[in-house]
Design a protein around this motif. Structure first.
Motif, PDB file in Angstrom:
ATOM      1  N   LEU A  14      -1.636  -0.422  -6.696  1.00  0.00           N
ATOM      2  CA  LEU A  14      -1.147   0.111  -5.734  1.00  0.00           C
ATOM      3  C   LEU A  14      -0.196  -1.467  -4.150  1.00  0.00           C
ATOM      4  CD1 LEU A  14      -1.521   3.420  -4.792  1.00  0.00           C
ATOM      5  CD2 LEU A  14      -0.480   2.841  -6.475  1.00  0.00           C
ATOM      6  N   GLY A  15       1.365  -1.079  -4.528  1.00  0.00           N
ATOM      7  CA  GLY A  15       1.438  -2.260  -3.605  1.00  0.00           C
ATOM      8  C   GLY A  15       1.890  -3.342  -4.243  1.00  0.00           C
ATOM      9  N   ASN A  16       1.762  -4.400  -2.966  1.00  0.00           N
ATOM     10  CA  ASN A  16       2.292  -5.023  -3.204  1.00  0.00           C
ATOM     11  C   ASN A  16       0.986  -6.390  -3.433  1.00  0.00           C
ATOM     12  OD1 ASN A  16       5.187  -5.348  -3.268  1.00  0.00           O
ATOM     13  ND2 ASN A  16       5.285  -4.974  -1.177  1.00  0.00           N
ATOM     14  N   VAL A  74      -7.818   5.591 -12.485  1.00  0.00           N
ATOM     15  CA  VAL A  74      -8.280   4.985 -12.051  1.00  0.00           C
ATOM     16  C   VAL A  74      -7.218   4.349 -11.239  1.00  0.00           C
ATOM     17  CG1 VAL A  74      -9.179   2.583 -13.087  1.00  0.00           C
ATOM     18  CG2 VAL A  74     -10.320   3.912 -10.635  1.00  0.00           C
ATOM     19  N   VAL A  75      -7.434   4.467  -9.566  1.00  0.00           N
ATOM     20  CA  VAL A  75      -6.381   3.623  -9.024  1.00  0.00           C
ATOM     21  C   VAL A  75      -7.292   2.387  -8.186  1.00  0.00           C
ATOM     22  CG1 VAL A  75      -4.977   2.891  -7.032  1.00  0.00           C
ATOM     23  CG2 VAL A  75      -4.879   4.986  -8.503  1.00  0.00           C
ATOM     24  N   LEU A  76      -7.338   1.296  -8.460  1.00  0.00           N
ATOM     25  CA  LEU A  76      -7.979   0.137  -7.752  1.00  0.00           C
ATOM     26  C   LEU A  76      -7.447  -0.450  -6.093  1.00  0.00           C
ATOM     27  CD1 LEU A  76     -10.365  -2.273  -7.674  1.00  0.00           C
ATOM     28  CD2 LEU A  76      -9.298  -3.583  -9.718  1.00  0.00           C
ATOM     29  N   ILE A  77      -8.308  -0.105  -5.275  1.00  0.00           N
ATOM     30  CA  ILE A  77      -7.784  -1.219  -4.323  1.00  0.00           C
ATOM     31  C   ILE A  77      -9.017  -2.497  -4.317  1.00  0.00           C
ATOM     32  CG2 ILE A  77      -7.682  -0.938  -1.374  1.00  0.00           C
ATOM     33  CD1 ILE A  77      -5.720   1.073  -2.690  1.00  0.00           C
ATOM     34  N   THR A  84      -8.117  -2.079   7.686  1.00  0.00           N
ATOM     35  CA  THR A  84      -8.605  -1.452   9.387  1.00  0.00           C
ATOM     36  C   THR A  84      -7.797   0.447   8.227  1.00  0.00           C
ATOM     37  OG1 THR A  84      -6.145  -1.992  10.100  1.00  0.00           O
ATOM     38  CG2 THR A  84      -8.427  -2.910  10.920  1.00  0.00           C
ATOM     39  N   PHE A  85      -6.951   0.109   7.328  1.00  0.00           N
ATOM     40  CA  PHE A  85      -6.582   1.368   7.248  1.00  0.00           C
ATOM     41  C   PHE A  85      -5.605   0.970   6.319  1.00  0.00           C
ATOM     42  CE2 PHE A  85      -3.173   5.046   6.124  1.00  0.00           C
ATOM     43  CZ  PHE A  85      -3.891   6.244   6.534  1.00  0.00           C
ATOM     44  N   SER A  86      -5.742   2.064   5.242  1.00  0.00           N
ATOM     45  CA  SER A  86      -5.139   1.517   3.512  1.00  0.00           C
ATOM     46  C   SER A  86      -4.071   3.113   3.339  1.00  0.00           C
ATOM     47  CB  SER A  86      -6.393   1.367   2.248  1.00  0.00           C
ATOM     48  OG  SER A  86      -5.486   1.500   1.052  1.00  0.00           O
ATOM     49  N   TYR A  87      -3.080   2.586   3.106  1.00  0.00           N
ATOM     50  CA  TYR A  87      -1.584   3.595   2.933  1.00  0.00           C
ATOM     51  C   TYR A  87      -2.096   3.617   1.472  1.00  0.00           C
ATOM     52  CZ  TYR A  87       0.346   3.530   7.211  1.00  0.00           C
ATOM     53  OH  TYR A  87       0.742   3.841   8.667  1.00  0.00           O
ATOM     54  N   THR A  88      -2.316   2.752   0.405  1.00  0.00           N
ATOM     55  CA  THR A  88      -2.518   3.206  -0.973  1.00  0.00           C
ATOM     56  C   THR A  88      -3.402   3.955  -0.851  1.00  0.00           C
ATOM     57  OG1 THR A  88      -3.571   0.650  -0.951  1.00  0.00           O
ATOM     58  CG2 THR A  88      -1.374   0.908  -1.507  1.00  0.00           C
ATOM     59  N   THR A  89      -4.921   3.923  -0.713  1.00  0.00           N
ATOM     60  CA  THR A  89      -6.064   4.532  -0.690  1.00  0.00           C
ATOM     61  C   THR A  89      -5.980   5.865  -0.241  1.00  0.00           C
ATOM     62  OG1 THR A  89      -7.245   3.067  -0.153  1.00  0.00           O
ATOM     63  CG2 THR A  89      -8.312   5.321   0.232  1.00  0.00           C
ATOM     64  N   SER A  90      -5.064   6.482   0.708  1.00  0.00           N
ATOM     65  CA  SER A  90      -4.730   7.868   1.319  1.00  0.00           C
ATOM     66  C   SER A  90      -3.325   8.035   0.078  1.00  0.00           C
ATOM     67  CB  SER A  90      -3.980   7.395   2.428  1.00  0.00           C
ATOM     68  OG  SER A  90      -4.324   6.523   3.168  1.00  0.00           O
ATOM     69  N   GLY A 105     -14.298  -2.138   5.192  1.00  0.00           N
ATOM     70  CA  GLY A 105     -13.044  -1.599   5.650  1.00  0.00           C
ATOM     71  C   GLY A 105     -13.384  -1.059   5.417  1.00  0.00           C
ATOM     72  N   ALA A 106     -11.908   0.405   6.079  1.00  0.00           N
ATOM     73  CA  ALA A 106     -11.732   1.546   5.849  1.00  0.00           C
ATOM     74  C   ALA A 106     -11.111   2.304   4.600  1.00  0.00           C
ATOM     75  CB  ALA A 106     -10.119   2.046   6.887  1.00  0.00           C
ATOM     76  N   PRO A 107     -11.249   1.334   3.533  1.00  0.00           N
ATOM     77  CA  PRO A 107     -10.565   2.378   2.567  1.00  0.00           C
ATOM     78  C   PRO A 107     -12.609   2.376   1.759  1.00  0.00           C
ATOM     79  CG  PRO A 107      -8.981   0.446   2.254  1.00  0.00           C
ATOM     80  CD  PRO A 107     -10.299   0.068   3.465  1.00  0.00           C
TER      81      PRO A 107
END
Length: 143
Positions: A14-16, A74-77, A84-90, A105-107
């Motif tokens: 997820l994300g750019n 599955v979503v891979l981050i 420090t924070f990950s919107y995609t993980t959330s 990190g936070a994820p």
């Protein structure tokens, strides 16, 4: 998100994708994809390998529909630096999807206590791809 039973393994990112966000990891994984494993970038990725499907931009409210469309297992981050924070993980966790990330990190803090989480101990894309594939097979058995 409801994922219908299927035989292929579908990994979403997820994300750019940039260098820091793991574009190199995705590119290296692409070189080792078995025929039944697919990676979908839900966002943008410059110079993506031809065997990676790049969906393009998304709006968060459309994400559950997109995950169902691609039958995401599955979503891979793949971030290679400690966020420090990950919107995609959330977002992935809020949809109840399995999540894999590196141990930083936070994820990693969040995924380590998530019942559908996989922590990858080292940045080794080919090894990580195999770990993710095995994780998906094990997760399917537990359902």
């Amino acid at each position: 998100v409801r994922i219908r039973p299927h035989t292929d393994i579908n990994i979403a990112v997820l994300g750019n994708m940039s260098y820091q966000k793991g574009a190199g990891v995705i590119t290296e994984m692409a070189g080792h994809l078995p025929p039944n494993v697919h990676i979908f970038v839900i966002g943008n990725m410059k110079n993506a390998p031809e065997n990676i499907h790049v969906h393009g931009p998304y709006r968060p409210h459309n994400l559950p529909r997109i995950m169902s469309r691609y039958q995401v297992d599955v979503v891979l981050i793949p971030s290679i630096w400690p966020e420090t924070f990950s919107y995609t993980t959330s977002e992935a966790m809020a949809m109840g999807l399995p999540v894999a990330c590196y141990n930083m990190g936070a994820p990693a803090e969040r995924v380590s206590t998530y019942e559908h989480g996989l922590i990858l101990d080292e940045i080794a894309p080919q090894k990580n791809l195999n770990e993710i594939i095995n994780f998906v097979y094990e997760h399917r058995k537990s359902k």
